[in-house]
Write a protein that holds these residues in place. Sequence first.
Motif, PDB file in Angstrom:
ATOM      1  N   GLY A  70     -21.468   0.469   1.022  1.00 34.78           N
ATOM      2  CA  GLY A  70     -21.522  -0.267   2.286  1.00 34.78           C
ATOM      3  C   GLY A  70     -20.798  -1.599   2.233  1.00 34.78           C
ATOM      4  N   ALA A  71     -19.675  -1.655   1.505  1.00 32.23           N
ATOM      5  CA  ALA A  71     -18.918  -2.913   1.397  1.00 32.23           C
ATOM      6  C   ALA A  71     -18.164  -3.203   2.690  1.00 32.23           C
ATOM      7  N   LEU A  72     -18.054  -4.486   3.008  1.00 31.41           N
ATOM      8  CA  LEU A  72     -17.204  -4.890   4.127  1.00 31.41           C
ATOM      9  C   LEU A  72     -15.753  -4.650   3.736  1.00 31.41           C
ATOM     10  N   GLU A  73     -14.865  -4.617   4.762  1.00 26.38           N
ATOM     11  CA  GLU A  73     -13.467  -4.288   4.496  1.00 26.38           C
ATOM     12  C   GLU A  73     -12.812  -5.290   3.551  1.00 26.38           C
ATOM     13  N   CYS A  74     -13.140  -6.579   3.704  1.00 29.90           N
ATOM     14  CA  CYS A  74     -12.547  -7.607   2.843  1.00 29.90           C
ATOM     15  C   CYS A  74     -12.929  -7.381   1.374  1.00 29.90           C
ATOM     16  N   VAL A  75     -14.161  -6.911   1.168  1.00 30.08           N
ATOM     17  CA  VAL A  75     -14.627  -6.634  -0.201  1.00 30.08           C
ATOM     18  C   VAL A  75     -13.861  -5.444  -0.772  1.00 30.08           C
ATOM     19  N   LEU A  76     -13.700  -4.422   0.071  1.00 33.69           N
ATOM     20  CA  LEU A  76     -12.976  -3.218  -0.344  1.00 33.69           C
ATOM     21  C   LEU A  76     -11.550  -3.582  -0.789  1.00 33.69           C
ATOM     22  N   ARG A  77     -10.878  -4.395   0.037  1.00 35.82           N
ATOM     23  CA  ARG A  77      -9.503  -4.808  -0.309  1.00 35.82           C
ATOM     24  C   ARG A  77      -9.473  -5.563  -1.632  1.00 35.82           C
ATOM     25  N   ALA A  78     -10.383  -6.512  -1.785  1.00 38.16           N
ATOM     26  CA  ALA A  78     -10.399  -7.358  -2.983  1.00 38.16           C
ATOM     27  C   ALA A  78     -10.643  -6.525  -4.242  1.00 38.16           C
ATOM     28  N   ARG A  79     -11.624  -5.614  -4.163  1.00 35.64           N
ATOM     29  CA  ARG A  79     -11.934  -4.788  -5.328  1.00 35.64           C
ATOM     30  C   ARG A  79     -10.755  -3.870  -5.674  1.00 35.64           C
ATOM     31  N   LEU A  80     -10.125  -3.350  -4.643  1.00 33.52           N
ATOM     32  CA  LEU A  80      -9.014  -2.416  -4.866  1.00 33.52           C
ATOM     33  C   LEU A  80      -7.828  -3.130  -5.519  1.00 33.52           C
ATOM     34  N   ILE A  81      -7.484  -4.307  -4.994  1.00 33.10           N
ATOM     35  CA  ILE A  81      -6.351  -5.065  -5.559  1.00 33.10           C
ATOM     36  C   ILE A  81      -6.633  -5.380  -7.030  1.00 33.10           C
ATOM     37  N   THR A  82      -7.849  -5.825  -7.299  1.00 34.67           N
ATOM     38  CA  THR A  82      -8.221  -6.176  -8.677  1.00 34.67           C
ATOM     39  C   THR A  82      -8.111  -4.958  -9.589  1.00 34.67           C
ATOM     40  N   ALA A  83      -8.617  -3.823  -9.106  1.00 36.26           N
ATOM     41  CA  ALA A  83      -8.586  -2.607  -9.932  1.00 36.26           C
ATOM     42  C   ALA A  83      -7.144  -2.190 -10.224  1.00 36.26           C
ATOM     43  N   VAL A  84      -6.272  -2.302  -9.213  1.00 37.32           N
ATOM     44  CA  VAL A  84      -4.866  -1.919  -9.411  1.00 37.32           C
ATOM     45  C   VAL A  84      -4.211  -2.839 -10.451  1.00 37.32           C
ATOM     46  N   TYR A  85      -4.431  -4.133 -10.326  1.00 35.31           N
ATOM     47  CA  TYR A  85      -3.835  -5.075 -11.283  1.00 35.31           C
ATOM     48  C   TYR A  85      -4.350  -4.809 -12.693  1.00 35.31           C
ATOM     49  N   ARG A  86      -5.628  -4.529 -12.808  1.00 33.05           N
ATOM     50  CA  ARG A  86      -6.179  -4.235 -14.146  1.00 33.05           C
ATOM     51  C   ARG A  86      -5.540  -2.973 -14.722  1.00 33.05           C
ATOM     52  N   SER A  87      -5.385  -1.958 -13.907  1.00 33.75           N
ATOM     53  CA  SER A  87      -4.849  -0.704 -14.447  1.00 33.75           C
ATOM     54  C   SER A  87      -3.342  -0.825 -14.714  1.00 33.75           C
ATOM     55  N   ALA A  88      -2.694  -1.809 -14.064  1.00 36.69           N
ATOM     56  CA  ALA A  88      -1.268  -2.019 -14.313  1.00 36.69           C
ATOM     57  C   ALA A  88      -1.061  -3.027 -15.440  1.00 36.69           C
ATOM     58  N   GLY A  89      -2.139  -3.596 -15.942  1.00 30.00           N
ATOM     59  CA  GLY A  89      -2.066  -4.548 -17.043  1.00 30.00           C
ATOM     60  C   GLY A  89      -1.456  -5.877 -16.635  1.00 30.00           C
ATOM     61  N   LEU A  90      -1.591  -6.233 -15.370  1.00 33.13           N
ATOM     62  CA  LEU A  90      -1.019  -7.494 -14.880  1.00 33.13           C
ATOM     63  C   LEU A  90      -2.130  -8.505 -14.584  1.00 33.13           C
ATOM     64  N   ALA A  91      -1.836  -9.780 -14.854  1.00 35.88           N
ATOM     65  CA  ALA A  91      -2.834 -10.817 -14.602  1.00 35.88           C
ATOM     66  C   ALA A  91      -2.445 -11.686 -13.416  1.00 35.88           C
ATOM     67  N   GLU A  92      -1.159 -11.851 -13.186  1.00 34.62           N
ATOM     68  CA  GLU A  92      -0.685 -12.734 -12.111  1.00 34.62           C
ATOM     69  C   GLU A  92      -0.605 -11.955 -10.803  1.00 34.62           C
ATOM     70  N   VAL A  93      -1.436 -12.319  -9.858  1.00 36.90           N
ATOM     71  CA  VAL A  93      -1.417 -11.608  -8.582  1.00 36.90           C
ATOM     72  C   VAL A  93      -0.283 -12.137  -7.708  1.00 36.90           C
ATOM     73  N   GLN A  94       0.456 -11.221  -7.120  1.00 33.73           N
ATOM     74  CA  GLN A  94       1.548 -11.630  -6.221  1.00 33.73           C
ATOM     75  C   GLN A  94       1.032 -11.593  -4.792  1.00 33.73           C
ATOM     76  N   TRP A  95       0.528 -12.742  -4.363  1.00 35.32           N
ATOM     77  CA  TRP A  95      -0.171 -12.795  -3.073  1.00 35.32           C
ATOM     78  C   TRP A  95       0.752 -12.531  -1.901  1.00 35.32           C
ATOM     79  N   GLU A  96       2.068 -12.836  -2.094  1.00 32.98           N
ATOM     80  CA  GLU A  96       2.961 -12.768  -0.940  1.00 32.98           C
ATOM     81  C   GLU A  96       3.018 -11.366  -0.324  1.00 32.98           C
ATOM     82  N   VAL A  97       2.760 -10.314  -1.092  1.00 28.55           N
ATOM     83  CA  VAL A  97       2.852  -8.972  -0.501  1.00 28.55           C
ATOM     84  C   VAL A  97       1.784  -8.751   0.562  1.00 28.55           C
ATOM     85  N   PHE A  98       0.754  -9.557   0.539  1.00 30.64           N
ATOM     86  CA  PHE A  98      -0.315  -9.381   1.531  1.00 30.64           C
ATOM     87  C   PHE A  98      -0.131 -10.273   2.746  1.00 30.64           C
ATOM     88  N   ALA A  99       0.945 -11.062   2.741  1.00 34.69           N
ATOM     89  CA  ALA A  99       1.127 -12.029   3.826  1.00 34.69           C
ATOM     90  C   ALA A  99       1.334 -11.312   5.160  1.00 34.69           C
TER      91      ALA A  99
END
Lengths: 99, 513
Positions: A70-99
């Motif tokens: 029952g997560a809100l949409e903002c939570v879903l997005r945040a968890r998904l982005i984090t999971a993708v970065y972890r599985s890609a082995g990246l630490a620096e988030v590129q925020w501009e793609v979400f602009a």
Amino acid sequence: MEGMKILDTGIAGTLESSDVMITIKKHSGVEIELNSIVEKQFGRQIREVVRQVLEQLGVKDALVVVQDKGALECVLRARLITAVYRSAGLAEVQWEVFA
Amino acid sequence: MPDNSIGREIPSEILAQFSRNMFAGAYVNTPHVRQDKGNRTLPRLNKLVDNLEQVIVKTGLKDGMTISFHHHFRDGDKVVNLVMEAISQMGIKNLTVAASSLSAVHSPMVKHITDKTVSRIFTSGLRGELADAISNGIMDNPVLIHSHGGRARAIESGQIQIDVAFLGVPSCDVYGNANGYTGRSACGSLGYAKVDAGHARKTVLLTDNLVEYPNTPFSIHQDEVDYIVVVDEVGNPEGIGTGATRLTKNPKDILIGSLAAKVIACSGYFEDGFSFQTGSGGASLIATNFIRDYMLAQNIKAAWALGGITGQMVALHEEGLIKRLLDVQSFDREAIRSIGENRYHTEIDASYYANPLNKGCAVNKINVVVLSALEIDTDFNVNVLTGSDGVLRGASGGHCDTAVGAGLTVVVAPLIRGRSATVLERVQTVITPGATVDVLVTDRGVAVNPRRPRVEEQLRKNRIPIIPIAELQQKAERMVGKPEPVQYEKKIVAVVEYRDGTIMDVVRQVRIQ
């Protein structure tokens, strides 16, 4: 941006109420496994958001397991982005793609 | 001149004048009294029957009859499953089960519906597997959902005729005097069971605690009881009630509870000698504690509280802040202890509590009630029965009874639960009509029913954050998004009866996607 590559299994989130646990695994093509307590009401929207975020990150191959409590949409997005970065082995988030 | 059976001459015109028959013998016309007087070798008179099968035969239970149960053991209940299994084994079919409520522990009922032992259910609530199965359409006849007051009305008016009541009791003597607060399965008040015992054609008590005669003080009276069966366990103490109802640590609930108490303190209804009821939900329970703070600060005492009594209420009673407790159902071990110990913690039956057609029920005299909600809509209609997915998972309880009776009805609910909005344009199922709800307290502000402008004025004066309910609804929708409407089949699985016996709403079978 260049597509992100899933190198390893990445997990973000919890199974607490109002949270969502996302597990990303190596896969060919994009596949979403959704299990949500609000599937009837929000299942379609959750899949849409997952596809959209993966597209923004340029992920073309991934198995995304969404265990939603029952997560809100903002939570879903945040968890998904984090999971993708972890599985890609990246630490620096590129925020501009979400602009 | 005719003589009677002991040779006294009784003129016929006297019999005619008084419309009476001639005396025919000491026990000819009273089959239930002992006919063995003088014969001291016979067993002492009692109503004990060896086992359930024998008692079911003795009651004359037949296909198509109505049987009843109470829900004072809540999730610790063993009686319904025990009795239903025995009845099912005996091959009796097509029964109506008129339970005061059913809960998650009653999942074996699904099997009894499938094998046609049960064809109709009347209840206040449904939860767990049984609720899911009924929502998925396993019954041919819709379940009838009634409020606690509505059930008492239906039984007392004869609309529901109970053929056999099977009532579990925590203690009982050989002649049927029973109470709820002694024994390993103590449950406190037997308020719902009392109505059944008083009106069923046959009343069977089940107990795991047979005590010396007479079992005073008693809630169920010997003159209403036909048979008694001793079983291993009528209840599981773990499921009957937690030690003391635990106070919530959820910050949202604490916020809502404190705001609700402030609303009550400012409403104009908070004065020395007032009366109130608070439910057992998280925010409602903690509201009781905040109300206590206002009572101490302003030196106000409540004349009485009604319920659904919890440990919180008992603490205030023992502190002298609530003079009297009227208890139809004891929610936790503290309440169970108190009803046995405290002189002014009084057991009441469901009719006294809330029957709208008797000569005066307690809810009519309550000043303030705090109630929970699964959903509430912009017309203030409240749903406490079906979840946001349309599936049955709650109970009507005393919600609509207390809402209409109270001077000030306060509904407490978080604006959203997980990704489900609580404030909606239209609730899935109406249990309590909006015309009987006065104030909604959420974590995002307080909405007042436009029917109560003076209450709103009073709250505004005291700087309570007032917001139109339509704005709360929009706020909620912005946070969670717009859900797809729940898909239903045509089939009706439950009918919601208002406390007066009219039909308020229907619940349809959910569509499997």
